[in-house]
Motif scaffolding. Structure first.
Motif, short mmCIF file in Angstrom:
data_model
loop_
_atom_site.label_atom_id
_atom_site.label_comp_id
_atom_site.label_asym_id
_atom_site.label_seq_id
_atom_site.Cartn_x
_atom_site.Cartn_y
_atom_site.Cartn_z
N LEU A 124 82.89 25.41 39.61
CA LEU A 124 84.15 25.82 38.99
C LEU A 124 83.90 26.62 37.71
O LEU A 124 84.56 27.63 37.45
CB LEU A 124 84.99 24.58 38.69
N PHE A 125 82.91 26.16 36.92
CA PHE A 125 82.56 26.86 35.67
C PHE A 125 82.08 28.28 35.96
O PHE A 125 82.52 29.24 35.32
CB PHE A 125 81.47 26.06 34.93
N PHE A 126 81.14 28.40 36.92
CA PHE A 126 80.62 29.73 37.26
C PHE A 126 81.72 30.62 37.85
O PHE A 126 81.77 31.82 37.60
CB PHE A 126 79.45 29.61 38.24
N TYR A 127 82.61 30.00 38.63
CA TYR A 127 83.72 30.77 39.22
C TYR A 127 84.65 31.32 38.13
O TYR A 127 85.01 32.50 38.14
CB TYR A 127 84.51 29.88 40.19
N LEU A 128 85.03 30.43 37.21
CA LEU A 128 85.93 30.85 36.12
C LEU A 128 85.25 31.87 35.20
O LEU A 128 85.87 32.83 34.74
CB LEU A 128 86.39 29.63 35.31
N SER A 129 83.94 31.63 34.94
CA SER A 129 83.19 32.57 34.10
C SER A 129 83.10 33.94 34.76
O SER A 129 83.31 34.98 34.12
CB SER A 129 81.78 32.05 33.82
N ARG A 130 82.80 33.92 36.06
CA ARG A 130 82.70 35.17 36.81
C ARG A 130 84.06 35.88 36.85
O ARG A 130 84.14 37.10 36.69
CB ARG A 130 82.23 34.88 38.24
N LYS A 131 85.12 35.09 37.03
CA LYS A 131 86.47 35.66 37.06
C LYS A 131 86.81 36.29 35.71
O LYS A 131 87.41 37.38 35.65
CB LYS A 131 87.47 34.55 37.39
N LYS A 132 86.41 35.62 34.63
CA LYS A 132 86.67 36.14 33.28
C LYS A 132 85.90 37.43 33.04
O LYS A 132 86.42 38.39 32.46
CB LYS A 132 86.28 35.09 32.24
N ILE A 133 84.64 37.44 33.51
CA ILE A 133 83.81 38.65 33.36
C ILE A 133 84.41 39.82 34.12
O ILE A 133 84.50 40.94 33.62
CB ILE A 133 82.36 38.37 33.83
N ILE A 134 84.83 39.54 35.37
CA ILE A 134 85.45 40.59 36.19
C ILE A 134 86.73 41.10 35.54
O ILE A 134 86.99 42.30 35.52
CB ILE A 134 85.74 40.05 37.61
#
Length: 264
Positions: free
Chosen positions: A31-41
């Motif tokens: 979930l952390f990596f998903y949210l981080s990736r989403k924020k980066i995108i």
């Protein structure tokens, strides 16, 4: 037996708890990596949107500047060329249609036509010079900037001091023209709007870049309101700086002139 059974249950409980804990940790990491990736995108999309909006603004400013330049050229052609040629045409028709024209009158009319024709030729040369200075094409940017400074000095309305260190060919012909137009626009702004009496221009290498420093002693402006006050001239300058992949900064106060720094 009971104690062994209890121990087995305890071990199983610990194992189950450990597995659940690992699953929770795994899901948390996912979930952390998903949210981080989403924020980066999202940040990348915002950055791209800003870049696209900036490009649209630059394109819009370029089109506006081009239209203004076309209108100016059209006005120059009308005022300096068409009007004078119309006078020549009227004079020639007068000589052809009028029968009772004395020799003295004929001489005066022809002499006037020659004067108007010479003025028309001179006007066309000035218009062509403004479109593309011949010295820029033949001798490069350094010579063209020096000639521009001399022209303003010769006007006796402003004193220009310059230090130009430029190796011909360092920029492409198109980019040399951009730099020339930037300096030309700055000087015109100093004269028309700033009412400047003194101008300083330095154009020289700075490590791997070219550095342009411009200063006048004119009326200046409030840099906090530059977004509001920004006219076609400043937008045109910023568009050209953008095309040069350069950076520009303004320093100014009212009644204290303007400083402009451009790094290319």
């Amino acid at each position: 037996m009971d104690s062994l059974f209890i121990e087995d249950i305890g071990v199983i409980t610990v194992v189950i708890f450990g597995v659940v804990l690992l699953l929770v940790m795994g899901l948390t990491l996912i979930l952390f990596f998903y949210l981080s990736r989403k924020k980066i995108i999202q940040k990348e999309l915002e950055k791209k949107t800003l870049e696209l909006n900036h490009q649209k603004e630059m394109l819009k400013a370029t089109i506006v500047a081009q239209e203004a330049e076309r209108n100016r050229i059209a006005q120059d052609l009308h005022d300096a060329i068409s009007a004078k040629l119309n006078v020549v045409s009227l004079s020639a028709n007068f000589l052809l249609e009028e029968e009772n024209v004395t020799e003295q009158e004929t001489y005066e009319i022809i002499n006037h036509m020659l004067k108007v024709t010479n003025k028309t030729i001179e006007s066309s040369r000035k218009i062509a010079h403004n479109l593309l200075p011949p010295i820029l094409e033949k001798f490069g940017l350094g010579a063209a900037l020096e000639e521009l400074c001399d022209e303003f000095n010769n006007s006796k309305k402003v004193q220009v001091s310059s230090k130009i260190e430029y190796t011909t060919g360092r920029l492409s012909k198109d980019n040399e023209l951009h730099v020339f137009r930037i300096v030309q626009e700055l000087m015109n702004n100093s004269m028309r709007h700033g009412k400047a009496k003194g101008i300083e221009l330095n154009f020289n290498p700075k490590e791997e870049n070219l550095f342009l420093y411009y200063k006048d002693d004119g009326l200046g402006f409030d840099t906090k309101k530059i977004g509001i006050q920004k006219g076609l001239g400043l937008r045109n300058i910023e568009t050209r700086v953008s095309l040069l992949q350069g950076e520009i900064s303004y320093h100014s106060e009212k009644q204290k002139g303007v400083e402009v720094e451009i790094t290319i």
